[in-house]
Scaffold this motif. Structure first.
Motif, PDB file in Angstrom:
ATOM      1  N   GLY A  22      -3.924  -0.384  -1.925  1.00 33.49           N
ATOM      2  CA  GLY A  22      -3.223   0.778  -1.919  1.00 33.49           C
ATOM      3  C   GLY A  22      -3.642   1.665  -3.240  1.00 33.49           C
TER       4      GLY A  22
ATOM      5  N   SER B 200       0.925  -1.273  -0.040  1.00 31.27           N
ATOM      6  CA  SER B 200       0.091   0.037  -0.078  1.00 31.27           C
ATOM      7  C   SER B 200       0.836   1.201   0.011  1.00 31.27           C
ATOM      8  CB  SER B 200      -1.033  -0.151   1.252  1.00 31.27           C
ATOM      9  OG  SER B 200      -1.690  -1.040   1.080  1.00 31.27           O
ATOM     10  N   ILE B 201       1.984   1.159   0.698  1.00 29.83           N
ATOM     11  CA  ILE B 201       2.883   2.480   0.571  1.00 29.83           C
ATOM     12  C   ILE B 201       3.478   2.545  -0.396  1.00 29.83           C
ATOM     13  CG2 ILE B 201       5.209   2.956   1.788  1.00 29.83           C
ATOM     14  CD1 ILE B 201       4.161   1.761   4.150  1.00 29.83           C
TER      15      ILE B 201
END
Length: 132
Positions: free
Chosen positions: A114, A38-39
């Motif tokens: 994400g 997700s980052i």
């Protein structure tokens, strides 16, 4: 090392210190991988956002040279974010290449989460500027 997809619980993930030895370890590793992916997606969306806003800003400043853009703080910042995104991307690729179905699923779920969290501007079309 398995060279085919498997459902094992005993995995070394990237480093010898990150060793999942049971279902709980795989579960927590999946949570970490989902967050990492997700980052990665967040960085990708942020880089797109920076690119569009920087292009708009630089277009209005016609008297600036290419050299001034190349050595600007914003370009340096974008370069650092690009390198971080690249490193995370290769780590995610190596995690996927463990061929553990649970870890592969975590990468896929993290990419979906994400994108859902950070790429909503792409879906709405608000960031499209045909005349940059």
């Amino acid at each position: 090392m398995h060279m085919s997809f498997h459902l094992g619980e005993n995995e070394v993930i990237l480093f010898d210190e990150w060793h999942a030895i049971n279902g709980q370890g795989i579960g927590w590793s999946m949570v970490g991988i989902i967050l990492l992916t997700s980052i990665y997606e967040g960085l990708k969306s942020y880089r797109d956002h920076l690119f569009i806003n920087t292009a708009r800003l630089w277009k209005t400043k016609d008297n600036r040279s290419r050299r001034s853009f190349l050595f600007s703080k914003i370009h340096f910042f974008q370069t650092i974010i690009h390198v971080i995104q690249l490193i995370i991307g290769y780590c995610l690729m190596l995690i996927f290449m463990t061929y553990n179905i649970w870890l592969c699923l975590a990468v896929a779920l993290g990419a979906g989460l994400g994108y859902w969290l950070f790429a909503w501007e792409k879906s709405s079309g608000d960031n499209i500027d045909c005349c940059l």
